[in-house]
Design an enzyme around this catalytic site. Structure first.
Site, PDB file in Angstrom:
ATOM      1  N   CYS A  84       0.846  -1.208   0.000  1.00  0.00           N
ATOM      2  CA  CYS A  84       0.000   0.000   0.000  1.00  0.00           C
ATOM      3  C   CYS A  84       0.873   1.247   0.000  1.00  0.00           C
ATOM      4  CB  CYS A  84      -0.932  -0.031   1.214  1.00  0.00           C
ATOM      5  SG  CYS A  84      -1.808   1.510   1.519  1.00  0.00           S
TER       6      CYS A  84
ATOM      7  N   CYS B 187      -0.002   3.980   2.560  1.00  0.00           N
ATOM      8  CA  CYS B 187       0.383   3.544   3.907  1.00  0.00           C
ATOM      9  C   CYS B 187       1.816   3.953   4.223  1.00  0.00           C
ATOM     10  CB  CYS B 187       0.257   2.028   4.038  1.00  0.00           C
ATOM     11  SG  CYS B 187      -1.423   1.390   3.854  1.00  0.00           S
TER      12      CYS B 187
END
Length: 322
Positions: free
Chosen positions: A79, A82
């Site tokens: 991700c 993230c």
């Protein structure tokens, strides 16, 4: 959003079985028991960020949430957002100095937790306060918004559940520990700047931040710190009543409008400060217009480029300029 009740049965069971009053009573019981046993031990700063899995969720999150709000960061290695949000949350956890605990949960390794929280996308951030889950936000959001959310979370924890956080031992040593934070090349200069600010030495703080930027002109923390220190330096010694009267009596006095905008921002009236300078740019020309424009750009640095108020003010500035 109101907290939703949470409890654990087995590994993970987020059934809503407790009322807020019961959660508060349980939190008080946990703190009382800790006090009878001599109180909770101080933790090193690195212990403010922990990795949590399904097996340790009850111990590391639910039980700890009786003494401090626990912020859950659901993330994954693949991700990209993230990778932006995670380090920011980790930095804030240390900065807030024990007022909340950050628990990082890898969704690939903890699918059951992801399902129980009903997460549709990551990064997703929740909090657990006195055993109750509270959704905070999803996606990579601006730092100013995150800070506002954390401040509200901490206030809820204190006012509704009596959570006062955990004690941090800044001198604790974890020599050889894998989680110890590396010392960056500008840590000493940034620490010197913060110490100068704490001592009221604004000139010293300004110089310390400039020393960092001399080597690394794009250093985000130094840029923000310099903008804030210079703002405080400008308003130091100003008579607020006189400044505001001058600005109100003569809207064409650009210097008065700029000084009033500085005071607006220091007082937390961000949109008033931006609006005042945008309007000053609109009705002036030449050097006066440029002075107001440049001060507005400096105030943008104080708040941060990702703040939605800055985005709106940039658009308003563009409209009056072009």
């Amino acid at each position: 959003m109101q907290p939703r009740n949470m409890s654990m049965s087995g590994v993970v069971d987020l059934a809503a079985v407790k009322a807020a009053g019961e959660a508060k009573a349980k939190a008080e019981q946990v703190r009382a028991e800790a006090a009878r046993q001599g109180g909770s031990a101080a933790v090193p700063p690195s212990a403010l960020v922990i990795d949590v899995d399904e097996a340790g969720f009850e111990r590391d999150v639910l039980q700890r949430s009786a003494e401090v709000p626990v912020v859950l960061d659901f993330w994954a290695e693949w991700c990209e957002p993230c990778k932006q949000l995670g380090p920011l949350l980790e930095r804030l956890a240390v900065e807030y100095n024990g007022r909340f605990l950050l628990a990082k949960i890898d969704v690939d390794a903890n699918q059951m937790l992801m399902q129980q929280f009903g997460i549709q996308g990551i990064p997703a951030v929740f909090a657990v306060v006195a055993g109750q889950a509270l959704p905070l936000f999803q996606g990579a959001v601006p730092e100013a918004q995150i800070r506002e959310t954390l401040d509200q979370l901490i206030q809820v924890g204190e006012e509704r559940f009596g959570l006062t956080g955990i004690t941090v031992d800044a001198d604790a040593s974890e020599a050889g520990g894998a989680s110890a934070r590396p010392v960056g090349p500008y840590d000493a200069l940034l620490e010197a700047a913060m110490s100068a600010l704490d001592a009221g030495d604004l000139a010293g703080a300004v110089q310390a931040y400039k020393n960092v930027l001399a080597d690394d002109p794009a250093h985000p923390e130094a840029k923000l710190g310099l903008a804030q220190a210079e703002l405080l330096q400008r308003v130091q010694g100003l008579d607020a009543g006189t400044v505001r009267k001058n600005a109100a009596d003569d809207p064409a006095d650009v210097a008065a409008q700029i000084a009033a905008a500085d005071l607006d921002l220091v007082g937390g009236h961000v949109q008033d400060a931006f609006g005042r300078l945008v309007e000053t740019v609109r009705r002036t020309a030449g050097e006066d217009r440029n002075a107001a424009r440049l001060r507005l750009l400096e105030l943008f640095e104080v708040i941060g480029a990702d703040d939605p108020r800055v985005t709106a003010a940039r658009q308003a500035l563009a409209r009056v300029l072009f």
